[in-house]
Design an enzyme around this catalytic site. Structure first.
Site, PDB file in Angstrom:
ATOM      1  N   LYS A 115       0.833  -1.213   0.000  1.00 44.20           N
ATOM      2  CA  LYS A 115       0.000   0.000   0.000  1.00 44.20           C
ATOM      3  C   LYS A 115       0.863   1.256   0.000  1.00 44.20           C
ATOM      4  O   LYS A 115       0.467   2.275  -0.572  1.00 44.20           O
ATOM      5  CB  LYS A 115      -0.969   0.006   1.193  1.00 44.20           C
ATOM      6  CG  LYS A 115      -1.987  -1.127   1.115  1.00 44.20           C
ATOM      7  CD  LYS A 115      -3.427  -0.693   1.068  1.00 44.20           C
ATOM      8  CE  LYS A 115      -4.255  -1.860   0.578  1.00 44.20           C
ATOM      9  NZ  LYS A 115      -5.649  -1.858   0.867  1.00 44.20           N
ATOM     10  N   LYS A 197      -3.498 -10.626  -6.960  1.00 42.17           N
ATOM     11  CA  LYS A 197      -4.809 -10.982  -6.387  1.00 42.17           C
ATOM     12  C   LYS A 197      -5.919 -10.059  -6.896  1.00 42.17           C
ATOM     13  O   LYS A 197      -5.671  -8.886  -7.192  1.00 42.17           O
ATOM     14  CB  LYS A 197      -4.736 -11.021  -4.848  1.00 42.17           C
ATOM     15  CG  LYS A 197      -5.183  -9.783  -4.151  1.00 42.17           C
ATOM     16  CD  LYS A 197      -5.313  -9.951  -2.644  1.00 42.17           C
ATOM     17  CE  LYS A 197      -5.628  -8.563  -2.093  1.00 42.17           C
ATOM     18  NZ  LYS A 197      -6.571  -8.411  -1.081  1.00 42.17           N
ATOM     19  N   LYS A 200     -10.558  -5.067  -4.808  1.00 43.29           N
ATOM     20  CA  LYS A 200     -11.647  -4.135  -5.109  1.00 43.29           C
ATOM     21  C   LYS A 200     -11.125  -2.766  -5.515  1.00 43.29           C
ATOM     22  O   LYS A 200     -11.859  -1.979  -6.087  1.00 43.29           O
ATOM     23  CB  LYS A 200     -12.671  -4.055  -3.975  1.00 43.29           C
ATOM     24  CG  LYS A 200     -12.194  -3.779  -2.577  1.00 43.29           C
ATOM     25  CD  LYS A 200     -13.440  -3.670  -1.686  1.00 43.29           C
ATOM     26  CE  LYS A 200     -13.283  -4.319  -0.332  1.00 43.29           C
ATOM     27  NZ  LYS A 200     -12.269  -3.714   0.529  1.00 43.29           N
TER      28      LYS A 200
HETATM   29  P1  ATP Z   1      -8.392  -3.423  -1.210  1.00 43.81           P
HETATM   30  O1  ATP Z   1      -8.257  -3.609  -2.671  1.00 43.81           O
HETATM   31  O2  ATP Z   1      -9.109  -2.157  -0.839  1.00 43.81           O
HETATM   32  O3  ATP Z   1      -7.125  -3.633  -0.447  1.00 43.81           O
HETATM   33  P2  ATP Z   1      -9.456  -6.063  -0.917  1.00 43.81           P
HETATM   34  O4  ATP Z   1     -10.239  -6.407  -2.135  1.00 43.81           O
HETATM   35  O5  ATP Z   1      -8.123  -6.671  -0.768  1.00 43.81           O
HETATM   36  O6  ATP Z   1      -9.410  -4.520  -0.717  1.00 43.81           O
HETATM   37  P3  ATP Z   1     -10.286  -6.327   1.845  1.00 43.81           P
HETATM   38  O7  ATP Z   1     -11.331  -5.435   2.399  1.00 43.81           O
HETATM   39  O8  ATP Z   1      -8.870  -5.974   2.177  1.00 43.81           O
HETATM   40  O9  ATP Z   1     -10.403  -6.461   0.277  1.00 43.81           O
HETATM   41  O10 ATP Z   1     -10.572  -7.835   2.269  1.00 43.81           O
HETATM   42  C1  ATP Z   1     -11.763  -8.326   2.796  1.00 43.81           C
HETATM   43  C2  ATP Z   1     -11.652  -9.831   2.930  1.00 43.81           C
HETATM   44  O11 ATP Z   1     -11.624 -10.443   1.631  1.00 43.81           O
HETATM   45  C3  ATP Z   1     -10.386 -10.310   3.646  1.00 43.81           C
HETATM   46  O12 ATP Z   1     -10.703 -11.432   4.439  1.00 43.81           O
HETATM   47  C4  ATP Z   1      -9.482 -10.732   2.523  1.00 43.81           C
HETATM   48  O13 ATP Z   1      -8.553 -11.714   2.915  1.00 43.81           O
HETATM   49  C5  ATP Z   1     -10.473 -11.278   1.516  1.00 43.81           C
HETATM   50  N1  ATP Z   1      -9.984 -11.156   0.147  1.00 43.81           N
HETATM   51  C6  ATP Z   1      -9.688  -9.995  -0.497  1.00 43.81           C
HETATM   52  N2  ATP Z   1      -9.284 -10.241  -1.755  1.00 43.81           N
HETATM   53  C7  ATP Z   1      -9.315 -11.595  -1.907  1.00 43.81           C
HETATM   54  C8  ATP Z   1      -9.002 -12.471  -2.993  1.00 43.81           C
HETATM   55  N3  ATP Z   1      -8.591 -12.005  -4.161  1.00 43.81           N
HETATM   56  N4  ATP Z   1      -9.168 -13.799  -2.812  1.00 43.81           N
HETATM   57  C9  ATP Z   1      -9.599 -14.290  -1.625  1.00 43.81           C
HETATM   58  N5  ATP Z   1      -9.901 -13.516  -0.564  1.00 43.81           N
HETATM   59  C10 ATP Z   1      -9.772 -12.184  -0.689  1.00 43.81           C
END
Ligand code: ATP
Ligand code: LTN
Length: 334
Positions: A115, A197, A200
């Site tokens: 980040k 990965k 969002k």
């Molecule tokens: P950002 O892009 O804002 O960092 P993010 O998509 O990584 O967000 P988070 O809010 O950080 O989402 O994660 C919420 C939950 O979803 C956490 O438990 C995280 O481990 C899970 N998660 C996020 N992305 C993935 C993915 N690609 N595959 C599986 N689990 C995920």
């Protein structure tokens, strides 16, 4: 609400629209475990401001996330779904835990490194101490289990270390939490770059399936998913795009990778992509329908926000008061 059961805690940031990665890596497991635990599902809006947010947009997204938890099937009368910012104990415990966390530990966190590379103009102290706030979230509720995706494992290990360190000094104050990773779907990859990965906050909307994408959009995004030129459907690291499609298929259907490979043997990538697209669209259809209904149930959502904030607050205070006493703060006279 408080069942005589173990405690589950998890949360998501209101930083964007939820993706299929969030669903398969986290929400799906929250649903599977909801009946077995006393559950706290938090909209972690304090965490969201470690990255600059537009205030009106953040408020809207947080509410939307709250509604999505409900639309996914979590009953807010049975499970404590609430906003982190409505329970001041999170920030208060985080301060105390900051004093039990080492700079060296935080320096090792890969999410901080990622980040800060992405937001080089705003490497704030909150971004650095983010994992301590996450530890406070979890420890405040004497949590037994934390269902998360693989990317959060490092934060969970740190949470356990902080809890053990605190307990070693002050006695048995915190329950030591365990992570829960589902059998499949713990790391869904980007459809445009299967080495990365699905996230969002990805700038490329074709990289992620959003939970509220309509069926045509879902099918189109899968059709455009990056694969390879091997022309063989196999489950192996050398074909990350195909492996990701198979992972998504398995996480949605509960099938094992070998079964999925057998099912698609001799078929082309186009067929695999459309089958995965159809499966995902079917999986998300009930959630999308319920989400539309919830938009008209404003009073119900408002009531749940209020009641659950009170429930969470009274639960959190028990741990917070204990911790404050242990570290030596004066007793409250009021
Ligand atoms: P950002 O892009 O804002 O960092 P993010 O998509 O990584 O967000 P988070 O809010 O950080 O989402 O994660 C919420 C939950 O979803 C956490 O438990 C995280 O481990 C899970 N998660 C996020 N992305 C993935 C993915 N690609 N595959 C599986 N689990 C995920
Ligand atoms: N750090 C997590 C979100 C999060 C969380 C939590 C998850 C904040 N507090 C407590 C589980 C338990 C993330 O970025 N996905």
């Amino acid at each position: 609400m408080i069942k005589d059961e173990k405690i589950l805690f998890s949360g998501m940031q209101a930083t964007g629209n939820l993706t299929l990665g969030n669903y398969l890596g986290a929400l799906k497991n929250w649903l599977a475990l909801a009946g077995e635990y006393t559950c706290f599902y938090c909209v972690v809006d304090l965490h969201s401001i470690t990255v600059r947010q537009d205030p009106a947009e953040l408020r809207k997204r947080a509410r939307n996330l709250f509604a999505l938890y409900v639309a996914a099937g979590l009953d807010p009368e049975e499970n404590c779904i609430y906003y982190q910012s409505h329970v001041s104990g999170h920030a208060e415990l985080a301060w105390i835990l900051n004093c039990f966390t080492y700079m060296g530990e935080l320096n090792r966190m890969t999410q901080f490194k990622d980040k800060s590379a992405k937001h080089a103009d705003n490497i704030n102290a909150g971004l650095f101490t983010y994992p301590v706030l996450m530890a406070a979230d979890i420890l405040l509720y004497q949590t037994d289990v934390v269902p998360v995706g693989i990317d959060q494992m490092q934060h969970l290990e740190l949470t356990r270390d902080i809890a053990q360190r605190f307990n070693a000094i002050y006695g048995d104050v915190f329950t030591i939490p365990e992570a829960y990773l589902g059998k499949s779907g713990a790391k869904i990859m980007s459809l445009q770059n299967p080495e990365k990965k699905m996230s969002k906050s990805d700038e490329n909307p074709n990289a992620s399936i959003f939970l509220l994408d309509d069926k045509d959009t879902i099918l189109r995004k899968f059709k455009r998913a990056v694969t390879d030129s091997e022309a063989v459907i196999a489950y192996r690291d050398e074909q990350p795009g195909i492996k990701n499609l198979l992972d998504i298929y398995c996480a949605c259907t509960g099938k094992m990778p070998e079964e999925a490979v057998a099912e698609f043997s001799g078929k082309g990538y186009g067929e695999l992509k459309s089958a995965v697209g159809e499966t995902v669209a079917d999986l998300l259809a009930p959630l999308q329908k319920r989400h539309v209904e919830l938009l008209t149930e404003k009073d119900y959502i408002d009531r749940m926000i209020k009641e659950n904030a009170q429930k969470a607050d009274s639960y959190a205070l028990k741990t917070l008061r204990k911790v404050q006493k242990k570290v030596g703060f004066p007793e409250r006279v009021r």
